[in-house]
Design a protein around this motif. Structure first.
Motif, PDB file in Angstrom:
ATOM      1  N   MET A 176       9.449 -36.262  23.605  1.00 52.83           N
ATOM      2  CA  MET A 176      10.774 -36.356  22.718  1.00 52.83           C
ATOM      3  C   MET A 176      11.067 -34.975  22.306  1.00 52.83           C
ATOM      4  O   MET A 176      10.099 -34.098  21.995  1.00 52.83           O
ATOM      5  CB  MET A 176      10.754 -37.371  21.571  1.00 52.83           C
ATOM      6  N   PHE A 177      12.345 -34.569  22.021  1.00 51.21           N
ATOM      7  CA  PHE A 177      12.662 -33.368  21.668  1.00 51.21           C
ATOM      8  C   PHE A 177      12.530 -33.385  19.992  1.00 51.21           C
ATOM      9  O   PHE A 177      13.136 -34.412  19.381  1.00 51.21           O
ATOM     10  CB  PHE A 177      14.254 -32.774  22.049  1.00 51.21           C
ATOM     11  N   ARG A 178      11.963 -32.495  19.346  1.00 54.90           N
ATOM     12  CA  ARG A 178      11.694 -32.531  18.045  1.00 54.90           C
ATOM     13  C   ARG A 178      13.189 -31.876  17.336  1.00 54.90           C
ATOM     14  O   ARG A 178      13.618 -30.818  17.817  1.00 54.90           O
ATOM     15  CB  ARG A 178      10.682 -31.493  17.410  1.00 54.90           C
ATOM     16  N   VAL A 179      13.578 -32.496  16.297  1.00 54.82           N
ATOM     17  CA  VAL A 179      14.699 -31.805  15.473  1.00 54.82           C
ATOM     18  C   VAL A 179      13.997 -31.435  14.206  1.00 54.82           C
ATOM     19  O   VAL A 179      13.622 -32.237  13.555  1.00 54.82           O
ATOM     20  CB  VAL A 179      15.609 -33.250  15.308  1.00 54.82           C
ATOM     21  N   SER A 180      14.412 -30.189  13.880  1.00 55.37           N
ATOM     22  CA  SER A 180      13.785 -29.662  12.553  1.00 55.37           C
ATOM     23  C   SER A 180      14.482 -28.588  12.176  1.00 55.37           C
ATOM     24  O   SER A 180      15.166 -27.810  12.903  1.00 55.37           O
ATOM     25  CB  SER A 180      12.478 -29.137  13.208  1.00 55.37           C
ATOM     26  N   THR A 181      14.630 -28.441  10.921  1.00 54.96           N
ATOM     27  CA  THR A 181      15.065 -27.317  10.235  1.00 54.96           C
ATOM     28  C   THR A 181      14.041 -26.332   9.684  1.00 54.96           C
ATOM     29  O   THR A 181      14.532 -25.242   8.946  1.00 54.96           O
ATOM     30  CB  THR A 181      16.115 -27.904   9.151  1.00 54.96           C
ATOM     31  N   LEU A 182      12.758 -26.782   9.851  1.00 55.89           N
ATOM     32  CA  LEU A 182      11.766 -25.844   9.120  1.00 55.89           C
ATOM     33  C   LEU A 182      11.736 -24.407   9.909  1.00 55.89           C
ATOM     34  O   LEU A 182      12.238 -24.163  11.079  1.00 55.89           O
ATOM     35  CB  LEU A 182      10.409 -26.484   9.589  1.00 55.89           C
ATOM     36  N   ASP A 183      11.433 -23.413   9.152  1.00 57.73           N
ATOM     37  CA  ASP A 183      11.378 -21.880   9.778  1.00 57.73           C
ATOM     38  C   ASP A 183      10.210 -21.954  10.551  1.00 57.73           C
ATOM     39  O   ASP A 183       9.006 -22.182  10.180  1.00 57.73           O
ATOM     40  CB  ASP A 183      11.077 -21.243   8.665  1.00 57.73           C
ATOM     41  N   GLN A 184      10.423 -21.913  11.995  1.00 58.08           N
ATOM     42  CA  GLN A 184       9.250 -21.909  12.838  1.00 58.08           C
ATOM     43  C   GLN A 184       8.297 -20.820  12.607  1.00 58.08           C
ATOM     44  O   GLN A 184       7.192 -21.003  13.311  1.00 58.08           O
ATOM     45  CB  GLN A 184       9.801 -21.714  14.130  1.00 58.08           C
ATOM     46  N   ALA A 185       8.710 -19.827  12.132  1.00 55.98           N
ATOM     47  CA  ALA A 185       7.825 -18.514  11.983  1.00 55.98           C
ATOM     48  C   ALA A 185       6.935 -18.837  10.736  1.00 55.98           C
ATOM     49  O   ALA A 185       6.059 -18.238  10.509  1.00 55.98           O
ATOM     50  CB  ALA A 185       8.476 -17.679  11.801  1.00 55.98           C
ATOM     51  N   ASN A 186       7.319 -19.749  10.026  1.00 52.70           N
ATOM     52  CA  ASN A 186       6.512 -19.909   8.476  1.00 52.70           C
ATOM     53  C   ASN A 186       6.803 -21.282   8.298  1.00 52.70           C
ATOM     54  O   ASN A 186       7.182 -21.860   7.261  1.00 52.70           O
ATOM     55  CB  ASN A 186       7.271 -19.084   7.606  1.00 52.70           C
ATOM     56  N   LEU A 187       5.805 -22.185   8.928  1.00 57.04           N
ATOM     57  CA  LEU A 187       5.798 -23.581   8.908  1.00 57.04           C
ATOM     58  C   LEU A 187       5.113 -23.993   7.573  1.00 57.04           C
ATOM     59  O   LEU A 187       3.781 -23.484   7.232  1.00 57.04           O
ATOM     60  CB  LEU A 187       5.090 -24.394  10.039  1.00 57.04           C
ATOM     61  N   MET A 223      26.353 -59.054  16.296  1.00 56.89           N
ATOM     62  CA  MET A 223      27.648 -59.171  16.809  1.00 56.89           C
ATOM     63  C   MET A 223      27.477 -59.689  18.403  1.00 56.89           C
ATOM     64  O   MET A 223      28.490 -60.026  19.127  1.00 56.89           O
ATOM     65  CB  MET A 223      27.826 -57.659  17.415  1.00 56.89           C
ATOM     66  N   SER A 224      26.286 -60.382  18.779  1.00 62.37           N
ATOM     67  CA  SER A 224      25.995 -60.833  20.157  1.00 62.37           C
ATOM     68  C   SER A 224      26.289 -60.142  21.137  1.00 62.37           C
ATOM     69  O   SER A 224      25.274 -60.090  22.217  1.00 62.37           O
ATOM     70  CB  SER A 224      27.034 -62.092  20.146  1.00 62.37           C
ATOM     71  N   LYS A 225      27.462 -59.413  21.492  1.00 64.83           N
ATOM     72  CA  LYS A 225      27.479 -58.826  22.816  1.00 64.83           C
ATOM     73  C   LYS A 225      28.023 -57.251  22.437  1.00 64.83           C
ATOM     74  O   LYS A 225      28.891 -56.786  21.886  1.00 64.83           O
ATOM     75  CB  LYS A 225      28.650 -59.508  23.663  1.00 64.83           C
ATOM     76  N   VAL A 226      26.879 -56.403  22.746  1.00 62.03           N
ATOM     77  CA  VAL A 226      27.084 -55.065  22.211  1.00 62.03           C
ATOM     78  C   VAL A 226      26.840 -54.193  23.482  1.00 62.03           C
ATOM     79  O   VAL A 226      25.883 -54.671  24.371  1.00 62.03           O
ATOM     80  CB  VAL A 226      26.299 -54.645  20.970  1.00 62.03           C
ATOM     81  N   TYR A 227      26.947 -52.794  23.285  1.00 69.53           N
ATOM     82  CA  TYR A 227      26.382 -51.840  24.235  1.00 69.53           C
ATOM     83  C   TYR A 227      26.374 -50.586  23.639  1.00 69.53           C
ATOM     84  O   TYR A 227      27.245 -50.439  22.666  1.00 69.53           O
ATOM     85  CB  TYR A 227      27.252 -51.853  25.463  1.00 69.53           C
ATOM     86  N   THR A 228      25.667 -49.476  23.975  1.00 70.35           N
ATOM     87  CA  THR A 228      25.759 -48.249  23.326  1.00 70.35           C
ATOM     88  C   THR A 228      26.165 -47.288  25.000  1.00 70.35           C
ATOM     89  O   THR A 228      25.979 -47.886  26.039  1.00 70.35           O
ATOM     90  CB  THR A 228      24.348 -47.383  23.242  1.00 70.35           C
ATOM     91  N   PHE A 229      26.751 -46.288  24.922  1.00 65.98           N
ATOM     92  CA  PHE A 229      27.156 -45.457  25.807  1.00 65.98           C
ATOM     93  C   PHE A 229      27.066 -43.874  25.214  1.00 65.98           C
ATOM     94  O   PHE A 229      27.964 -43.730  24.564  1.00 65.98           O
ATOM     95  CB  PHE A 229      28.421 -45.860  26.739  1.00 65.98           C
ATOM     96  N   GLY A 230      26.033 -43.254  25.497  1.00 62.97           N
ATOM     97  CA  GLY A 230      26.086 -41.831  24.855  1.00 62.97           C
ATOM     98  C   GLY A 230      24.940 -41.264  25.624  1.00 62.97           C
ATOM     99  O   GLY A 230      24.200 -41.477  26.606  1.00 62.97           O
ATOM    100  N   PRO A 231      24.613 -39.832  25.178  1.00 66.37           N
ATOM    101  CA  PRO A 231      23.421 -39.132  25.526  1.00 66.37           C
ATOM    102  C   PRO A 231      22.133 -39.592  25.080  1.00 66.37           C
ATOM    103  O   PRO A 231      22.183 -40.056  23.963  1.00 66.37           O
ATOM    104  CB  PRO A 231      23.863 -37.672  25.214  1.00 66.37           C
ATOM    105  N   THR A 232      21.057 -39.383  26.001  1.00 66.19           N
ATOM    106  CA  THR A 232      19.772 -39.516  25.521  1.00 66.19           C
ATOM    107  C   THR A 232      18.925 -38.431  26.091  1.00 66.19           C
ATOM    108  O   THR A 232      19.497 -37.716  26.887  1.00 66.19           O
ATOM    109  CB  THR A 232      19.254 -40.910  26.215  1.00 66.19           C
ATOM    110  N   PHE A 233      17.843 -38.235  25.443  1.00 66.23           N
ATOM    111  CA  PHE A 233      17.075 -37.016  25.653  1.00 66.23           C
ATOM    112  C   PHE A 233      15.475 -37.352  26.168  1.00 66.23           C
ATOM    113  O   PHE A 233      14.968 -37.899  25.236  1.00 66.23           O
ATOM    114  CB  PHE A 233      17.074 -36.044  24.443  1.00 66.23           C
ATOM    115  N   ARG A 234      15.167 -36.544  27.089  1.00 66.35           N
ATOM    116  CA  ARG A 234      13.719 -36.644  27.616  1.00 66.35           C
ATOM    117  C   ARG A 234      13.067 -35.384  27.706  1.00 66.35           C
ATOM    118  O   ARG A 234      13.583 -34.386  28.259  1.00 66.35           O
ATOM    119  CB  ARG A 234      13.486 -37.599  28.785  1.00 66.35           C
ATOM    120  N   ALA A 235      12.180 -35.011  26.910  1.00 67.76           N
ATOM    121  CA  ALA A 235      11.506 -33.667  27.098  1.00 67.76           C
ATOM    122  C   ALA A 235      10.330 -33.795  28.244  1.00 67.76           C
ATOM    123  O   ALA A 235       9.513 -32.925  28.248  1.00 67.76           O
ATOM    124  CB  ALA A 235      10.831 -33.350  25.608  1.00 67.76           C
TER     125      ALA A 235
END
Length: 466
Positions: A176-187, A223-235
């Motif tokens: 997975m792709f990490r989502v982060s706002t940490l300062d990468q140079a100073n974790l 809701m019984s009958k649903v769907y998603t349609f959107g972007p997905t991500f694989r690293a």
RNA sequence: GCACUUGUAGCUUAGAGGUAGAGCAGCUGGCUGUUAACCAGUUGGUCGUAGGUUCAAAUCCUACCAGGUGCGCCA
């Protein structure tokens, strides 16, 4: 004067003899020094450009019109008339040509009107939609997406906007792709010397979603009958013509349904969206048939007219074993099917999309429903000739005790799935769903072989340009 | 991640140890209506980058960079 799209102008909608204005980009200019130029203009509204006939009475004829090159943007006003030449029904007898944007250096313009390799187009992803090929792909892709929504809507499904950012991994596998706002140079670090994600934006680790399925299941069980349609991500470091790091998926989920109803839905949806393409994108499909893949239209008709073949995994293994074909990977019950196996089944043995069901539990995800044999799960893959796996789905495990046993058996962190377990604790019902790889679907429909050419701006390992 | 493969003009490419050739695009001219028009002429390349071998390298070797194909993983 009325501003019209080129698709309407070519259809003669404004009426013969009407004064119209079109706006677009020059595809070609042909001229006769006797005082007449033919300027073909496209605006994306349809495959064919419209021909503007410009004679030297137009005031900027000498100064501008005869200098137009491929890619220039123009606004043309004139009379809509039946064409004297062949190749188009209507054309515009121009009285006014306004040049909105010149092409800076026609000698180095990357998209001149000539055949290009798809690799070259990819290097100019910002200009490639101006080409016949990518324009046609774009319209077909749009048609398929609209048809998915229409099909779902007509059948009573709710479109659920599942989150892009998530804390859980849908399958316990897959990078997975990490989502982060940490300062990468100073974790920030914990006492144990690990990165302290409690200091991160969400107070815990978070990622881009690999699937909306788990979330959409929650809505399914209301809701019984649903769907998603959107972007997905694989690293995943996948380097093939059918993988993207960012891709689009359609994931329906149906309550009170089993695997066979799930397969029925997958078939009905594919039929519906393919028919929409044949009905609405005839010119584009004719182009693909002529220039890209001569079988593409037959292939769609074949899907529309025939049921998908359905075979159990166990039957597939026995067909493979009896095939006398030399496979690189040995065939034996329990193996995951390799590309070569899937291709043999879909392309040679069946010759059209094939639904393979009931896979061994050990090669499938924890949430798939255990069959009574204790060895297989109610999973299904739809294999399409030329593409391979285009749909993956399953009936979900709705029995809490069986689900818990599977989570433990696979060594997954049960606490991550507390809310997913809750769905089994409070009013659980049998339910099933699948994921359609939308980009693979566009590739299948158009015959465009590399998935990087059916999505506007492909993201693959080592490439996030544009 | 693994294996293989390709970088020559804006694009598509020929050349395979002896110092780069073509088609298209562009530009100039010609042609009363063309269909990714046609005819004639013409500009444009230190052959991906850096080293090395050699009297001589686009061509052989090494590294790097940028593409592609197949496999694995999956949608």
């Amino acid at each position: 004067m009325s501003l019209v799209s080129i698709v309407d102008a070519l259809a003669g909608k404004p009426g013969e003899g009407e004064k119209v204005t079109v706006q677009g980009w020059v595809r070609t200019r042909r001229d006769s020094k006797a005082g007449l130029s033919f300027v073909n203009i496209h605006d994306g509204s349809c495959f064919n450009p419209i021909q503007a006939v410009v004679d030297n009475n137009v005031n900027n004829y000498e100064s501008e019109v005869i200098k137009l090159t491929t890619g220039c943007s123009v606004r043309v006003t004139g009379t809509l008339v039946p064409s004297q030449g062949k190749g188009q029904t209507f054309e515009i007898q121009a009285t006014e040509v306004e040049v909105l944007g010149w092409v800076d250096d026609p000698d180095t313009y990357p998209m001149p009107m000539k055949p290009h390799t798809v690799e070259h187009l990819r290097k100019h992803a910002h200009l490639r939609p101006r080409t016949n090929l990518i324009g046609a792909v774009t319209r077909v892709r749009n048609c398929l997406a609209q048809a998915v929504h229409r099909f779902m809507h007509e059948n009573g499904y709710n479109w659920i906007h599942t989150p892009i950012i998530t804390a859980s991994d849908a399958e316990g596998a897959g990078e997975m792709f990490r989502v982060s706002t940490l300062d990468q140079a100073n974790l920030p670090m914990t006492d144990k010397g690990e990165i302290d994600y409690s200091k991160d934006f969400f107070g815990q680790e978070s990622f881009l979603t690999v699937s909306g399925q788990l979330n959409v299941e929650a809505y399914c069980l209301a809701m019984s009958k649903v769907y998603t349609f959107g972007p997905t991500f694989r690293a995943e470091n996948s380097n093939t013509s059918r993988h993207l790091a960012e891709f689009w998926m359609v994931e329906p989920e149906i309550a009170f349904a089993d695997l066979s109803q799930n397969a029925d839905l997958a078939e009905a949806m594919m039929r519906y969206i393919f028919k929409a393409v044949l009905d609405e994108c005839g010119d584009d499909m004719a182009f693909f048939q002529q220039r890209v893949d001569k079988d593409c239209i037959n292939r769609l008709e074949n899907v529309i007219d025939n049921n998908f073949e359905r075979m159990s995994y166990t039957d597939v293994i026995s067909v493979l074993e009896k095939s006398n074909k030399k496979f690189e990977y040995d065939v034996k019950w329990g193996i995951d099917l390799q590309s070569e196996h899937e291709r043999y089944i879909a392309e040679e043995y069946v010759g059209r999309p094939t639904v393979v069901t009931d896979y061994p539990k050990d090669i499938k995800a924890f949430y798939m429903r255990m069959n009574d044999d204790g060895k297989t799960v109610a999973a299904m893959d739809v294999l399409a000739p030329g593409i391979g796996e285009i749909i993956g789905g399953a009936q979900r495990e709705e029995r809490l005790d069986v689900l818990d046993a599977r989570i433990e058996e696979m060594g997954l962190p049960a606490e991550h799935y507390w809310w997913y377990r809750d769905l089994r604790r409070y009013g659980t019902v049998p339910h099933a769903g699948f994921g359609l790889g939308f980009d693979r679907c566009v590739s299948y429909v158009t015959g465009v072989q590399n998935i990087r050419d059916v999505i506007p701006f492909p993201r693959v390992p080592n490439n996030v340009k544009f």
